[in-house]
Design a protein around this motif. Structure first.
Motif, PDB file in Angstrom:
ATOM      1  N   MET A  52      22.464   6.456  43.669  1.00 46.41           N
ATOM      2  CA  MET A  52      22.238   7.272  44.864  1.00 46.41           C
ATOM      3  C   MET A  52      21.202   8.329  44.511  1.00 46.41           C
ATOM      4  O   MET A  52      21.116   8.757  43.363  1.00 46.41           O
ATOM      5  CB  MET A  52      23.530   7.965  45.302  1.00 46.41           C
ATOM      6  CG  MET A  52      24.627   7.035  45.762  1.00 46.41           C
ATOM      7  SD  MET A  52      26.095   7.898  46.360  1.00 46.41           S
ATOM      8  CE  MET A  52      26.792   8.524  44.818  1.00 46.41           C
ATOM      9  N   PRO A  53      20.420   8.765  45.502  1.00 48.41           N
ATOM     10  CA  PRO A  53      19.453   9.837  45.227  1.00 48.41           C
ATOM     11  C   PRO A  53      20.177  11.151  44.946  1.00 48.41           C
ATOM     12  O   PRO A  53      21.304  11.358  45.382  1.00 48.41           O
ATOM     13  CB  PRO A  53      18.644   9.924  46.524  1.00 48.41           C
ATOM     14  CG  PRO A  53      19.521   9.334  47.578  1.00 48.41           C
ATOM     15  CD  PRO A  53      20.391   8.322  46.891  1.00 48.41           C
ATOM     16  N   GLY A  54      19.533  12.017  44.188  1.00 49.34           N
ATOM     17  CA  GLY A  54      20.176  13.297  43.847  1.00 49.34           C
ATOM     18  C   GLY A  54      21.270  13.067  42.824  1.00 49.34           C
ATOM     19  O   GLY A  54      21.062  12.420  41.799  1.00 49.34           O
ATOM     20  N   LEU A  55      22.444  13.553  43.117  1.00 47.92           N
ATOM     21  CA  LEU A  55      23.597  13.406  42.219  1.00 47.92           C
ATOM     22  C   LEU A  55      24.095  11.969  42.277  1.00 47.92           C
ATOM     23  O   LEU A  55      24.591  11.512  43.308  1.00 47.92           O
ATOM     24  CB  LEU A  55      24.697  14.385  42.636  1.00 47.92           C
ATOM     25  CG  LEU A  55      25.944  14.436  41.765  1.00 47.92           C
ATOM     26  CD1 LEU A  55      25.602  14.879  40.345  1.00 47.92           C
ATOM     27  CD2 LEU A  55      26.972  15.380  42.382  1.00 47.92           C
ATOM     28  N   ASP A  56      23.952  11.232  41.168  1.00 45.31           N
ATOM     29  CA  ASP A  56      24.377   9.833  41.166  1.00 45.31           C
ATOM     30  C   ASP A  56      25.892   9.719  40.974  1.00 45.31           C
ATOM     31  O   ASP A  56      26.595  10.708  40.786  1.00 45.31           O
ATOM     32  CB  ASP A  56      23.612   9.023  40.121  1.00 45.31           C
ATOM     33  CG  ASP A  56      23.954   9.383  38.680  1.00 45.31           C
ATOM     34  OD1 ASP A  56      24.894  10.167  38.434  1.00 45.31           O
ATOM     35  OD2 ASP A  56      23.267   8.879  37.777  1.00 45.31           O
ATOM     36  N   GLY A  57      26.379   8.483  41.043  1.00 47.39           N
ATOM     37  CA  GLY A  57      27.817   8.234  40.939  1.00 47.39           C
ATOM     38  C   GLY A  57      28.431   8.682  39.630  1.00 47.39           C
ATOM     39  O   GLY A  57      29.573   9.129  39.589  1.00 47.39           O
ATOM     40  N   TRP A  58      27.685   8.570  38.525  1.00 46.65           N
ATOM     41  CA  TRP A  58      28.217   9.029  37.234  1.00 46.65           C
ATOM     42  C   TRP A  58      28.467  10.537  37.287  1.00 46.65           C
ATOM     43  O   TRP A  58      29.510  11.019  36.824  1.00 46.65           O
ATOM     44  CB  TRP A  58      27.264   8.712  36.088  1.00 46.65           C
ATOM     45  CG  TRP A  58      26.904   7.260  35.927  1.00 46.65           C
ATOM     46  CD1 TRP A  58      25.647   6.745  35.821  1.00 46.65           C
ATOM     47  CD2 TRP A  58      27.791   6.134  35.831  1.00 46.65           C
ATOM     48  NE1 TRP A  58      25.707   5.381  35.682  1.00 46.65           N
ATOM     49  CE2 TRP A  58      27.010   4.977  35.675  1.00 46.65           C
ATOM     50  CE3 TRP A  58      29.180   6.001  35.878  1.00 46.65           C
ATOM     51  CZ2 TRP A  58      27.559   3.706  35.559  1.00 46.65           C
ATOM     52  CZ3 TRP A  58      29.726   4.725  35.760  1.00 46.65           C
ATOM     53  CH2 TRP A  58      28.917   3.603  35.600  1.00 46.65           C
ATOM     54  N   GLY A  59      27.522  11.282  37.850  1.00 46.72           N
ATOM     55  CA  GLY A  59      27.684  12.730  37.972  1.00 46.72           C
ATOM     56  C   GLY A  59      28.842  13.102  38.891  1.00 46.72           C
ATOM     57  O   GLY A  59      29.600  14.029  38.613  1.00 46.72           O
ATOM     58  N   VAL A  60      28.984  12.348  39.987  1.00 43.89           N
ATOM     59  CA  VAL A  60      30.097  12.592  40.908  1.00 43.89           C
ATOM     60  C   VAL A  60      31.421  12.328  40.202  1.00 43.89           C
ATOM     61  O   VAL A  60      32.356  13.128  40.281  1.00 43.89           O
ATOM     62  CB  VAL A  60      29.980  11.710  42.175  1.00 43.89           C
ATOM     63  CG1 VAL A  60      31.226  11.836  43.044  1.00 43.89           C
ATOM     64  CG2 VAL A  60      28.729  12.065  42.963  1.00 43.89           C
ATOM     65  N   LEU A  61      31.498  11.200  39.502  1.00 42.32           N
ATOM     66  CA  LEU A  61      32.737  10.848  38.807  1.00 42.32           C
ATOM     67  C   LEU A  61      33.113  11.910  37.774  1.00 42.32           C
ATOM     68  O   LEU A  61      34.270  12.333  37.694  1.00 42.32           O
ATOM     69  CB  LEU A  61      32.594   9.468  38.150  1.00 42.32           C
ATOM     70  CG  LEU A  61      33.839   8.896  37.462  1.00 42.32           C
ATOM     71  CD1 LEU A  61      35.035   8.816  38.420  1.00 42.32           C
ATOM     72  CD2 LEU A  61      33.517   7.523  36.881  1.00 42.32           C
ATOM     73  N   LYS A  62      32.136  12.373  37.005  1.00 43.69           N
ATOM     74  CA  LYS A  62      32.407  13.436  36.024  1.00 43.69           C
ATOM     75  C   LYS A  62      32.918  14.696  36.715  1.00 43.69           C
ATOM     76  O   LYS A  62      33.877  15.321  36.252  1.00 43.69           O
ATOM     77  CB  LYS A  62      31.144  13.768  35.226  1.00 43.69           C
ATOM     78  CG  LYS A  62      30.742  12.702  34.240  1.00 43.69           C
ATOM     79  CD  LYS A  62      29.421  13.074  33.567  1.00 43.69           C
ATOM     80  CE  LYS A  62      28.876  11.931  32.747  1.00 43.69           C
ATOM     81  NZ  LYS A  62      27.533  12.233  32.214  1.00 43.69           N
TER      82      LYS A  62
END
Length: 131
Positions: A52-62
């Motif tokens: 995803m643009p901006g904050l990706d799924g890895w960042g969201v999950l963390k």
């Protein structure tokens, strides 16, 4: 449930499937919006894309797993990225590849929707359906 995915077609397909499964579904079009929505009203389950643009799924999950109020919310990764070991190591409960295997997603939902309902064995009057 909260669906976080920047692809409108994928979001629409997931919403249709999840609503047929009896879920109340909200959607977010990017990681930042998904985090905000999860913090405002913690869902029972989250589906999360990686790319995803901006904050990706890895960042969201963390960020989800670092938040005391959200750390226990089951997160199911649904993505084209083939890296289930990273997803599991960051705290995802399951990892599905796109295109979605609907039967497998249904089985994952059944497993975690039951767990999300377990603490409130007796329904409260006026309670909303599982999110």
């Amino acid at each position: 449930m909260l669906v976080i995915d920047d692809d409108r077609v994928v979001r629409d397909l997931l919403v249709r499937f999840l609503e047929k499964e009896g879920c109340h579904v909200t959607t977010a079009v990017n990681g930042e919006e998904g985090l905000r929505m999860a913090r405002e009203s913690p869902p029972d389950i989250i589906t999360l894309d990686v790319v995803m643009p901006g904050l990706d799924g890895w960042g969201v999950l963390k960020a989800l797993k670092a938040d005391v109020r959200l750390a226990r919310v089951p997160v199911v990764m649904i993505t084209i990225v083939d890296n289930p070991s990273l997803g599991h190591s960051l705290g995802a409960v399951d990892y599905l590849s796109k295109p979605v295997d609907w039967r497998r997603l249904g089985a994952v939902l059944a497993k975690f929707r039951g767990a999300a309902r377990a603490p409130s064995a007796v329904a409260q009057p006026g309670a909303r359906p599982s999110a």
